[in-house]
Scaffold this motif. Structure first.
Motif, PDB file in Angstrom:
ATOM      1  N   GLY A  82       2.757  54.152 -57.466  1.00 45.76           N
ATOM      2  CA  GLY A  82       1.776  54.044 -56.391  1.00 45.76           C
ATOM      3  C   GLY A  82       1.087  55.341 -56.038  1.00 45.76           C
ATOM      4  N   GLU A  83       1.405  56.409 -56.733  1.00 43.09           N
ATOM      5  CA  GLU A  83       0.739  57.666 -56.428  1.00 43.09           C
ATOM      6  C   GLU A  83      -0.138  58.096 -57.578  1.00 43.09           C
ATOM      7  N   LEU A  84      -1.259  58.709 -57.241  1.00 41.75           N
ATOM      8  CA  LEU A  84      -2.149  59.241 -58.251  1.00 41.75           C
ATOM      9  C   LEU A  84      -1.603  60.608 -58.642  1.00 41.75           C
ATOM     10  N   VAL A  85      -1.040  60.718 -59.842  1.00 44.17           N
ATOM     11  CA  VAL A  85      -0.428  61.996 -60.194  1.00 44.17           C
ATOM     12  C   VAL A  85      -1.397  62.918 -60.927  1.00 44.17           C
ATOM     13  N   GLU A  86      -2.375  62.339 -61.577  1.00 46.37           N
ATOM     14  CA  GLU A  86      -3.332  63.190 -62.269  1.00 46.37           C
ATOM     15  C   GLU A  86      -4.647  62.440 -62.421  1.00 46.37           C
ATOM     16  N   HIS A  87      -5.748  63.159 -62.261  1.00 48.77           N
ATOM     17  CA  HIS A  87      -7.049  62.525 -62.375  1.00 48.77           C
ATOM     18  C   HIS A  87      -8.014  63.545 -62.946  1.00 48.77           C
ATOM     19  N   GLY A  88      -8.782  63.127 -63.920  1.00 48.66           N
ATOM     20  CA  GLY A  88      -9.734  64.075 -64.473  1.00 48.66           C
ATOM     21  C   GLY A  88     -10.401  63.532 -65.718  1.00 48.66           C
ATOM     22  N   ASP A  89     -11.139  64.386 -66.366  1.00 48.48           N
ATOM     23  CA  ASP A  89     -11.845  64.050 -67.582  1.00 48.48           C
ATOM     24  C   ASP A  89     -10.830  63.649 -68.661  1.00 48.48           C
ATOM     25  N   THR A  90     -11.133  62.606 -69.425  1.00 48.68           N
ATOM     26  CA  THR A  90     -10.188  62.118 -70.419  1.00 48.68           C
ATOM     27  C   THR A  90      -9.804  63.215 -71.413  1.00 48.68           C
ATOM     28  N   ARG A  91     -10.831  63.905 -71.925  1.00 51.78           N
ATOM     29  CA  ARG A  91     -10.566  64.937 -72.928  1.00 51.78           C
ATOM     30  C   ARG A  91      -9.626  66.006 -72.372  1.00 51.78           C
ATOM     31  N   GLN A  92      -9.941  66.384 -71.141  1.00 54.33           N
ATOM     32  CA  GLN A  92      -9.152  67.440 -70.521  1.00 54.33           C
ATOM     33  C   GLN A  92      -7.695  67.000 -70.334  1.00 54.33           C
ATOM     34  N   ILE A 102      -7.963  48.986 -66.625  1.00 54.83           N
ATOM     35  CA  ILE A 102      -6.553  49.123 -66.296  1.00 54.83           C
ATOM     36  C   ILE A 102      -5.743  48.923 -67.563  1.00 54.83           C
ATOM     37  N   GLY A 103      -4.770  49.751 -67.801  1.00 55.12           N
ATOM     38  CA  GLY A 103      -3.995  49.586 -69.012  1.00 55.12           C
ATOM     39  C   GLY A 103      -2.785  50.479 -69.022  1.00 55.12           C
ATOM     40  N   HIS A 104      -1.972  50.352 -70.082  1.00 55.98           N
ATOM     41  CA  HIS A 104      -0.820  51.236 -70.193  1.00 55.98           C
ATOM     42  C   HIS A 104      -0.803  51.953 -71.536  1.00 55.98           C
ATOM     43  N   ASP A 105      -1.842  51.739 -72.323  1.00 56.27           N
ATOM     44  CA  ASP A 105      -1.870  52.289 -73.665  1.00 56.27           C
ATOM     45  C   ASP A 105      -2.748  53.541 -73.681  1.00 56.27           C
ATOM     46  N   MET A 106      -2.107  54.704 -73.789  1.00 52.74           N
ATOM     47  CA  MET A 106      -2.843  55.954 -73.759  1.00 52.74           C
ATOM     48  C   MET A 106      -3.862  56.017 -74.895  1.00 52.74           C
ATOM     49  N   GLY A 107      -3.516  55.442 -76.045  1.00 56.63           N
ATOM     50  CA  GLY A 107      -4.425  55.462 -77.174  1.00 56.63           C
ATOM     51  C   GLY A 107      -5.721  54.737 -76.860  1.00 56.63           C
ATOM     52  N   LEU A 108      -5.577  53.550 -76.310  1.00 59.01           N
ATOM     53  CA  LEU A 108      -6.745  52.743 -75.975  1.00 59.01           C
ATOM     54  C   LEU A 108      -7.609  53.475 -74.953  1.00 59.01           C
ATOM     55  N   MET A 109      -6.962  54.099 -73.979  1.00 58.49           N
ATOM     56  CA  MET A 109      -7.686  54.828 -72.947  1.00 58.49           C
ATOM     57  C   MET A 109      -8.491  55.972 -73.568  1.00 58.49           C
ATOM     58  N   ALA A 110      -7.812  56.722 -74.430  1.00 65.45           N
ATOM     59  CA  ALA A 110      -8.449  57.898 -75.015  1.00 65.45           C
ATOM     60  C   ALA A 110      -9.709  57.509 -75.767  1.00 65.45           C
ATOM     61  N   GLN A 111      -9.697  56.322 -76.368  1.00 72.24           N
ATOM     62  CA  GLN A 111     -10.841  55.955 -77.186  1.00 72.24           C
ATOM     63  C   GLN A 111     -11.900  55.194 -76.424  1.00 72.24           C
ATOM     64  N   SER A 112     -11.668  54.890 -75.151  1.00 73.20           N
ATOM     65  CA  SER A 112     -12.710  54.119 -74.495  1.00 73.20           C
ATOM     66  C   SER A 112     -13.167  54.592 -73.114  1.00 73.20           C
ATOM     67  N   VAL A 113     -12.466  55.479 -72.437  1.00 75.19           N
ATOM     68  CA  VAL A 113     -12.935  55.820 -71.080  1.00 75.19           C
ATOM     69  C   VAL A 113     -13.340  57.298 -70.965  1.00 75.19           C
ATOM     70  N   ASP A 114     -14.096  57.593 -69.898  1.00 76.28           N
ATOM     71  CA  ASP A 114     -14.560  58.955 -69.654  1.00 76.28           C
ATOM     72  C   ASP A 114     -13.587  59.730 -68.776  1.00 76.28           C
ATOM     73  N   GLU A 115     -12.991  59.001 -67.800  1.00 74.66           N
ATOM     74  CA  GLU A 115     -12.107  59.661 -66.854  1.00 74.66           C
ATOM     75  C   GLU A 115     -10.777  58.924 -66.832  1.00 74.66           C
ATOM     76  N   LEU A 116      -9.721  59.634 -66.558  1.00 71.66           N
ATOM     77  CA  LEU A 116      -8.412  58.996 -66.493  1.00 71.66           C
ATOM     78  C   LEU A 116      -7.797  59.214 -65.121  1.00 71.66           C
ATOM     79  N   ALA A 117      -7.197  58.164 -64.586  1.00 73.28           N
ATOM     80  CA  ALA A 117      -6.426  58.298 -63.360  1.00 73.28           C
ATOM     81  C   ALA A 117      -5.012  57.847 -63.695  1.00 73.28           C
ATOM     82  N   VAL A 118      -4.062  58.735 -63.629  1.00 76.41           N
ATOM     83  CA  VAL A 118      -2.685  58.406 -63.999  1.00 76.41           C
ATOM     84  C   VAL A 118      -1.915  58.050 -62.735  1.00 76.41           C
ATOM     85  N   LEU A 119      -1.359  56.837 -62.700  1.00 74.11           N
ATOM     86  CA  LEU A 119      -0.614  56.401 -61.526  1.00 74.11           C
ATOM     87  C   LEU A 119       0.860  56.296 -61.845  1.00 74.11           C
ATOM     88  N   LYS A 120       1.666  56.702 -60.879  1.00 70.28           N
ATOM     89  CA  LYS A 120       3.112  56.547 -61.029  1.00 70.28           C
ATOM     90  C   LYS A 120       3.676  56.164 -59.670  1.00 70.28           C
TER      91      LYS A 120
END
Lengths: 307, 576
Positions: free
Chosen positions: B233-243, B213-231
């Motif tokens: 309380g809603e999941l606005v985007e979910h998918g492969d980090t690179r994508q 869980i975090g708010h730093d896009m940079g940190l996410m990009a360098q450490s996870v495989d998939e991203l779930a973007v929440l806004k």
């Protein structure tokens, strides 16, 4: 939006929410304040509708029971003296009407003076720091360990008769320590807070920072501490009076109990003589306790419950 | 095809509040496959921590799962239907949670290894002491800590070590899923990199799922495989980090990515063509340090240094460093909140320690500050306009109430706030970003000559940081105010400043114009800092764990200061 009328459960929840939002309206606080105001009103109305002269010795028949009871001499209570009379012919209702506000007055005065001292010393210690802080802290720490009753007994025994105000001032000398410590601690932590720094940046004077920025945020704590002090002061005052060391000529609840004990009211089964003042004191303490609990909820939102 | 380790289906979580029912999480559906790292990213209040707590069934009191399913593991255990006792066993055993600020979640009066043993005993019953010892040593080793660390107490460990102990504690029962809730938010970038790499390596060893869980896009990009973007309380985007990083679909995701300032990347500022002249009078430098040092007892917070800021042309000087580097000490010395242990702080040639009352007020008016914590800066007792009105009147700037009101409204509009909505509110009714902008508006109203901005955006949501920095930059650009910008964020310092000072443990490590110091660092400490910043770029290698962060940093202590070029109007030197 659904247009269904709110159910009772929803009404109840809404009411709880309102209470959560406005903590000053919590039932504990209201009940406690109601009880104390009731006692004051009793004192005020009593002076108008009842004869205060009845507190003097010999103004009534001796040892009459309250309405609906009989004493050992098979005398029934009469409406002229609804709460009975004591062994010296004083009307108990009149004693209560005069005595209960007196006891409350001693408590309030002692607490006011104590709080004033505490606020002054606490702010000085927290704000000035250094030697002043050390001095005030050591004095208050030492004073807090000395049992006040011990000193007061010695003092009053030597001094003889005292007035109510004098007794209140003497008690005040023993109730400033805890507000001092409380305020000092709060001031120390607030001094580093962002808004105090902001005020310093705004060129605020020390007085402004103390009284305009810090003091308003201390209000719930001060109230809580004040009520606790009133309780302590009344307990101390009653303690002295029951020992016969209070004011000699002014009727107070404590003095009435002292006289009852002294005249063997317990053996003679004159329970109303000591029982009614004791009951009234208990009610007074319950009122103060409720206020204190209510104020706790005001200053500590975590105590407020939604459920 | 493996079955997912965690399935969230139409999960909704509600919180009853005085203002009505708040839907903290709405209809969230998500699957996590074993061995995958999923990042939950979003601003404060977006429901990311709430979701994680719901998986642990540890929601705070009035909150409850309104609808939906949570299924854990290959056997599809229905988490919401478990008994209290089964749930207790599932916690740590099957799902482990590394909380925010895990450094405070260790018991201060217990040795580290005893706390780990407690976890084992609570799940597996009475266990042989030698066996416990073996397993706690192995867990510590897996996070790169020596076995003897287990016999220490938490206060004997550094922040990074504590965080790693918490990771060891989380994996000691080899769970199927680890939830790490902002595990590095309290750490500096160098330690953050080490901790994150430890976490991902341990997770790979066990092969469990990980929710970061975090708010730093940079940190996410360098450490996870998939991203779930929440806004909200809603999941606005979910998918492969690179994508997601390379081709974000939702505008909110695009905002999140572009709000991360990059070293060398395009600037988010648009400097005015002609900067206004400074308001300074007289020949003396605006602010000067003369061999100033500060000691707290035996600790030297700031080693002797001298600088002079002329202030003839408004400039932004950045002071960069990690926590404990002495940068905030410098700030409070400049504001005169703290006296220096040696040397003098001079304002327009006058020593701060000997200012009279009138001069003191003049100094206060001309040297203002923006502090780190916007939540603490307003007195909760007053409406927010008190903080703007009071200094305005105090410094004699006001010409009557109408004038004050007008000045407040103008200042609010200048920082992009609607005065009618904001000024009569109480502080708790405003967000952190709004409050911080109000503080900037306050500085603008007083039009000081110098503004000291101490970490002005570190506690504000990422998407607002650029806006607030732009507000601050405008103070220099449009209003001619010189600024000392104190920060730990090299990327923003790169963009806003005219001169950068990198502090390390109270000493200047490197100083010079930002293009040289941050664009092409020469001092090993600056290099280390820049290498450790996580960027929202999946292709950038973030390096691997090389030894211990603490020992790596220790070697840098005695490296000499490097001066990298000079600019007009600012001179700096360390004491011989």
């Amino acid at each position: 939006m659904t247009d269904t009328t709110p159910t009772r459960a929803e009404h109840k929840l809404a009411r709880k929410m309102k209470r959560f939002e406005n903590p000053w309206m919590n039932p504990k606080l209201l009940w406690g304040a109601g009880i104390l105001i009731g006692i004051i009103v009793l004192g005020l109305l009593g002076r108008i509708f009842w004869d205060p002269e009845l507190v003097f010795t010999g103004s009534a028949p001796l040892k009459l029971p309250p309405i609906g009871f009989e004493n050992l001499r098979k005398q029934a209570g009469i409406w002229d003296f609804p709460l009975g009379t004591d062994g010296a012919g004083r009307d108990l209702l009149a004693l209560i009407i005069i005595g209960a506000p007196n006891s409350l007055f001693v408590g309030l005065l002692a607490s006011c003076v104590g709080m004033g001292l505490g606020i002054f010393l606490g702010f000085s210690a927290g704000f000035i720091g250094g030697r002043t802080d050390d001095f005030i802290r050591v004095i208050s720490d030492v004073m807090i360990t000395i049992p006040p009753l011990l000193i007061l007994v010695v003092f009053q025994a030597a001094y003889g008769d005292v007035s109510l105000t004098m007794m209140a001032l003497l008690i005040a000398a023993f109730v400033w320590q805890s507000p001092t410590r409380l305020i000092r601690a709060q001031v120390l932590s607030m001094r580093e807070s962002g808004y105090v720094q902001m005020a310093r940046l705004s060129g605020a004077s020390t007085m402004h920072i103390m009284f305009k920025e810090m003091l308003p945020n201390l209000v719930p704590y001060l109230f809580g501490s004040f009520i606790a002090n009133v309780t302590t002061s009344i307990v101390t005052a009653v303690g002295l009076e029951v020992l016969g060391l209070g004011p000699q000529r002014i009727p107070t609840l404590g003095r009435t109990i002292y006289e009852a004990i002294n005249s063997g009211a317990l053996i003679q089964n004159l329970w109303w003589w000591w029982g009614i003042p004791t009951l009234l004191l208990a009610v007074m303490f319950i009122g103060l306790l409720l206020i204190n609990l209510g104020l706790d909820e005001v200053s500590n939102p975590r105590l407020r419950k939604l459920s | 095809m493996t079955s997912p380790i965690l399935t969230l289906k139409d999960l909704s979580i509600d919180f009853p509040t005085p203002g009505g029912l708040v839907h903290a999480v709405k209809q969230l559906s998500l699957e996590i496959d074993p061995g995958r790292r999923v990042g939950f990213i979003g601003e404060s209040g977006s429901g990311k921590t709430t979701t994680a707590l719901a998986i642990m069934r540890m929601l705070a009191a009035p909150g409850k799962v309104a609808s939906g399913e949570i299924r854990l593991g290959h056997d599809k255990t229905d988490v919401l239907a478990l008994s209290e006792e089964d749930m207790r066993k599932a916690r740590l055993g099957r799902v482990s949670y590394i909380p925010q600020g895990a450094m405070n979640s260790l018991n201060p009066i217990m040795r580290v290894e005893n706390q780990m043993w407690d976890g084992i005993v609570a799940h597996e019953g009475k266990t042989d002491l030698a066996e416990l010892q073996r397993r706690s040593d192995a867990a510590l080793e897996s996070v790169g800590l020596a076995a003897h660390v287990g016999r220490l107490y938490p206060h004997e460990l550094s922040g990074g070590m504590k965080q790693r102990v918490c990771i060891a504690l989380g994996v000691i029962l080899t769970p199927e899923l680890i939830i790490a809730d902002e595990p590095t938010s309290a750490l500096d970038v160098v330690t953050q990199k080490h901790v994150m790499q430890t976490l991902t390596r341990v997770q790979e060893d066990i092969g469990c799922g990980l929710i970061l869980i975090g708010h730093d896009m940079g940190l996410m990009a360098q450490s996870v495989d998939e991203l779930a973007v929440l806004k909200d309380g809603e999941l606005v985007e979910h998918g492969d980090t690179r994508q997601i990083i390379e081709n974000p679909q939702h505008p909110y995701t695009q905002d999140l990515i572009s709000s991360v300032p990059l070293v060398g990347g395009p600037s988010f500022l648009s400097p005015a063509v002609s900067a206004p002249a400074s308001q300074k009078e007289g020949p003396d430098p605006l602010l000067q340090f003369r061999d100033v040092s500060k000691r707290y007892g035996d600790v030297t917070a700031l080693h002797p240094m001298s600088f002079a800021l002329d202030g003839d042309v408004p400039q932004i000087i950045s002071i960069v460093g990690q926590s404990g580097s002495g940068k905030s000490t410098m700030g409070s010395l400049m504001l005169g909140f703290n006296p220096p242990s040696s040397g003098e702080v001079l304002y327009e040639g006058k020593n701060l320690a000997t200012l009279g009352a009138a001069q003191g007020l003049e100094f206060r008016k001309n040297v203002q500050a923006v502090f780190q914590d916007p939540y603490a800066c307003f007195n909760p007792f007053y409406r927010v306009d008190h903080a703007l009105k009071f200094p305005f009147k105090r410094f004699g700037l006001s010409q009557g109430d109408d004038h004050t009101q007008q000045a407040m409204e103008d200042a609010c509009e200048a920082v992009g706030l609607d005065p009618n909505l904001i000024l009569r509110r109480y502080p708790h009714q405003l967000s952190g970003g709004q409050r911080q902008r109000l503080i900037v508006a306050r500085a603008l109203m007083l039009s000081p000559k110098l503004l000291i901005a101490d970490e002005p955006v570190s506690m504000v949501d990422a998407s607002l940081r650029a806006t607030i920095l732009k507000n601050i930059y405008d103070l220099k650009d449009k209003h001619g105010i010189s600024i000392l910008y104190i920060t730990h964020d090299l990327a923003t310092a790169y963009h806003v400043s005219d001169y950068v000072i990198v502090l390390y443990q109270g000493r200047i490590a490197e100083a010079g114009p930002p293009k040289q110091v941050i664009g092409d660092p020469q001092h090993p400490y600056t290099q280390l800092l820049i290498d450790s910043i996580p960027w929202p770029d999946v292709n950038r290698p973030w390096g691997t764990v090389t030894g211990d962060a603490d020992s790596q940093l220790k070697q840098l202590q005695d490296h000499p200061t490097m001066f990298r070029g000079v600019i007009d109007g600012f001179s700096l030197s360390t004491a011989a």
